[in-house]
Scaffold this motif. Structure first.
Motif, mmCIF file in Angstrom:
data_model
loop_
_atom_site.group_PDB
_atom_site.id
_atom_site.type_symbol
_atom_site.label_atom_id
_atom_site.label_comp_id
_atom_site.label_asym_id
_atom_site.label_seq_id
_atom_site.Cartn_x
_atom_site.Cartn_y
_atom_site.Cartn_z
ATOM 1 N N GLY A 187 39.819 58.044 50.048
ATOM 2 C CA GLY A 187 39.176 58.790 51.423
ATOM 3 C C GLY A 187 38.477 57.788 51.600
ATOM 4 O O GLY A 187 38.782 56.301 51.406
ATOM 5 N N THR A 188 37.713 57.792 52.931
ATOM 6 C CA THR A 188 37.010 57.164 53.186
ATOM 7 C C THR A 188 35.499 57.143 53.137
ATOM 8 O O THR A 188 34.967 58.785 52.949
ATOM 9 N N VAL A 189 34.789 56.146 52.353
ATOM 10 C CA VAL A 189 33.164 56.643 51.807
ATOM 11 C C VAL A 189 32.242 55.586 52.970
ATOM 12 O O VAL A 189 31.944 54.958 53.572
ATOM 13 N N ARG A 190 31.393 56.678 52.966
ATOM 14 C CA ARG A 190 30.592 56.754 53.597
ATOM 15 C C ARG A 190 28.762 56.422 53.528
ATOM 16 O O ARG A 190 28.280 56.892 52.763
ATOM 17 N N THR A 191 27.880 55.349 53.108
ATOM 18 C CA THR A 191 26.936 55.335 52.740
ATOM 19 C C THR A 191 25.661 55.524 53.660
ATOM 20 O O THR A 191 25.982 55.914 54.362
ATOM 21 N N ALA A 192 24.287 55.303 52.865
ATOM 22 C CA ALA A 192 23.137 55.669 53.508
ATOM 23 C C ALA A 192 22.978 55.397 54.778
ATOM 24 O O ALA A 192 22.057 56.036 55.958
ATOM 25 N N ALA A 193 23.232 54.166 55.069
ATOM 26 C CA ALA A 193 23.161 53.227 56.509
ATOM 27 C C ALA A 193 24.447 53.550 57.151
ATOM 28 O O ALA A 193 24.628 52.621 57.825
ATOM 29 N N GLN A 194 25.399 54.165 57.292
ATOM 30 C CA GLN A 194 26.411 54.859 57.760
ATOM 31 C C GLN A 194 27.769 53.900 57.628
ATOM 32 O O GLN A 194 28.497 53.544 58.750
ATOM 33 N N THR A 195 27.180 53.070 57.024
ATOM 34 C CA THR A 195 28.638 51.886 56.968
ATOM 35 C C THR A 195 29.833 51.981 56.173
ATOM 36 O O THR A 195 30.099 52.923 55.509
ATOM 37 N N LEU A 196 30.715 51.892 56.976
ATOM 38 C CA LEU A 196 32.093 52.766 56.953
ATOM 39 C C LEU A 196 33.162 51.397 55.220
ATOM 40 O O LEU A 196 32.122 50.604 55.318
ATOM 41 N N MET A 197 33.252 51.962 54.133
ATOM 42 C CA MET A 197 34.154 51.828 53.633
ATOM 43 C C MET A 197 35.851 52.110 53.288
ATOM 44 O O MET A 197 35.565 53.737 53.008
ATOM 45 N N ASN A 198 36.641 51.633 52.440
ATOM 46 C CA ASN A 198 37.804 52.439 52.696
ATOM 47 C C ASN A 198 37.963 52.820 50.331
ATOM 48 O O ASN A 198 37.550 51.305 50.250
ATOM 49 N N GLN A 199 38.362 53.693 50.394
ATOM 50 C CA GLN A 199 38.439 53.822 49.105
ATOM 51 C C GLN A 199 39.824 54.032 49.089
ATOM 52 O O GLN A 199 40.435 55.340 49.145
ATOM 53 N N SER A 200 41.056 53.655 47.321
ATOM 54 C CA SER A 200 42.334 53.773 47.619
ATOM 55 C C SER A 200 42.080 53.831 45.872
ATOM 56 O O SER A 200 41.436 52.997 44.808
ATOM 57 N N THR A 201 42.972 54.791 45.912
ATOM 58 C CA THR A 201 43.939 54.996 44.362
ATOM 59 C C THR A 201 45.137 54.247 44.487
ATOM 60 O O THR A 201 46.164 54.739 44.580
#
Length: 343
Positions: A55-69
């Motif tokens: 999925g797509t992970v969102r930090t507290a700063a609302q900056t996006l990063m991608n997560q993949s298996t």
């Protein structure tokens, strides 16, 4: 209207109100959240099981990063790892390999470690391999399923590095290995066996389990809590294999890397007492971080301040190291299948 009829009417209205409230609560409980995950730098809990995979992970700063298996095959065995990378990045980034503790899922280790914000802020790429039975073959019959079946976990980690190098923009001079507990013991095993593979290695709650003969120098940070009941700070012979003391483990790396007698810098941040030896052999460094009165749990907020968290201390150590070129021919990974997240 009689008193009895008024009382009956009020009871009926109260029952109707209770029914409406319960219906609303049940509807809320059944509501499905979006696939976006919120991870705070201070978080110490893993995402819900339904959101651990991709999925797509969102930090507290609302900056996006991608997560993949990702799935790779190593020595005929199908192995899995998580890959977290920024949505947007400029240039080649450092790669951090994170080895979970025994019984922890990679997703839980990401949340616990506090390293995800490095990815969200575009400062690193994070790969988190999965041990067999959530355990690692760290040597000396340790630990769990992996200790009994003895998979070639060092080869797995090296193949993860090779696979990420093949698909991502990585600064090959800045590849780091971080391990917690059982994962830390594997990291130290790899530091002994193949010190040239990483620019720096950092562990919490771990000491080497296997003999570490003299060899190539590598920068190492060992962190531990003085109240640790899983890895006794003074060591123990009551376990199999026996555990050396944290001081002995630090001395081992101090001697192996040919460090000066006295630490270059000393300091304290909250419960964390930090000593660092620089100008060791081949420009390596050795550091020890002693968390006074802290247990085996990974040091993170709110237990400790952000400046004393293991994530902050480890990243500060890594960024202060000289670049170390990766081996010219990293092991080739056989990529069986890759499931990519958004973006």
């Amino acid at each position: 209207m009689t008193f009895r009829r008024k009382k009956l009417l009020l009871a009926t209205l109260a029952a109707m109100l209770l029914f409406v409230t319960l219906t609303e609560l049940i509807a809320r409980a059944g509501h499905t959240e979006p696939a976006t995950i919120t991870i705070s730098a201070a978080s110490s809990q893993s995402p819900s099981p339904s959101r651990r995979e991709t999925g797509t992970v969102r930090t507290a700063a609302q900056t996006l990063m991608n997560q993949s298996t990702r799935t790779i095959t190593v020595n005929g065995l199908r192995r899995i790892y998580l890959l977290l990378r920024p949505v947007q990045s400029v240039g080649r980034l450092p790669l951090v390999i994170l080895l979970h503790g025994r019984g922890l899922t990679p997703a839980a280790m990401v949340s616990l470690s506090g390293l995800a914000p490095l990815v969200a802020e575009g400062r690193a790429i994070l790969a988190v391999p999965t041990g067999l039975g959530l355990s690692w073959n760290a040597g000396g019959d340790c630990c769990g399923t992996a200790g009994r079946s003895r998979p070639d976990d060092p080869a797995f980690v090296h193949n993860v590095v090779a696979a990420v190098l093949h698909g991502e923009q990585i600064d090959t001079n800045r590849i780091y290995l971080v391990g917690y507990s059982n994962g830390g013991k594997l990291a130290l095993r790899m530091a002994c066996e193949d010190p040239a593979a990483f620019a720096g290695i950092a562990t919490y709650g771990a000491v080497p389990l296997v003999p570490c003969a003299q060899g190539g120098a590598v920068s190492v940070l060992l962190a531990a809590g003085t109240a640790d009941q899983v890895l006794p700070y003074q060591g123990t012979r009551l376990t199999r294999p026996p555990l050396m003391s944290v001081a002995a483990a630090v001395q081992l790396w101090h001697d192996r890397d040919g460090c000066p007698a006295r630490p270059t810098t000393t300091g304290r941040v909250g419960p964390a007492e930090i000593r660092t030896w620089r100008e060791c052999r081949n420009h390596t460094a050795v550091a020890t971080v002693i968390y006074h009165d802290l247990p085996h749990a990974w040091p993170a907020q709110p237990r400790v301040a952000a400046a004393a968290s293991a994530a902050t201390v480890i990243w500060d150590f890594f960024t202060g190291l000289p670049d170390v070129p990766a081996p010219p021919d990293p092991p080739a990974a056989t990529v069986a299948r890759a499931t990519h997240g958004p973006g």
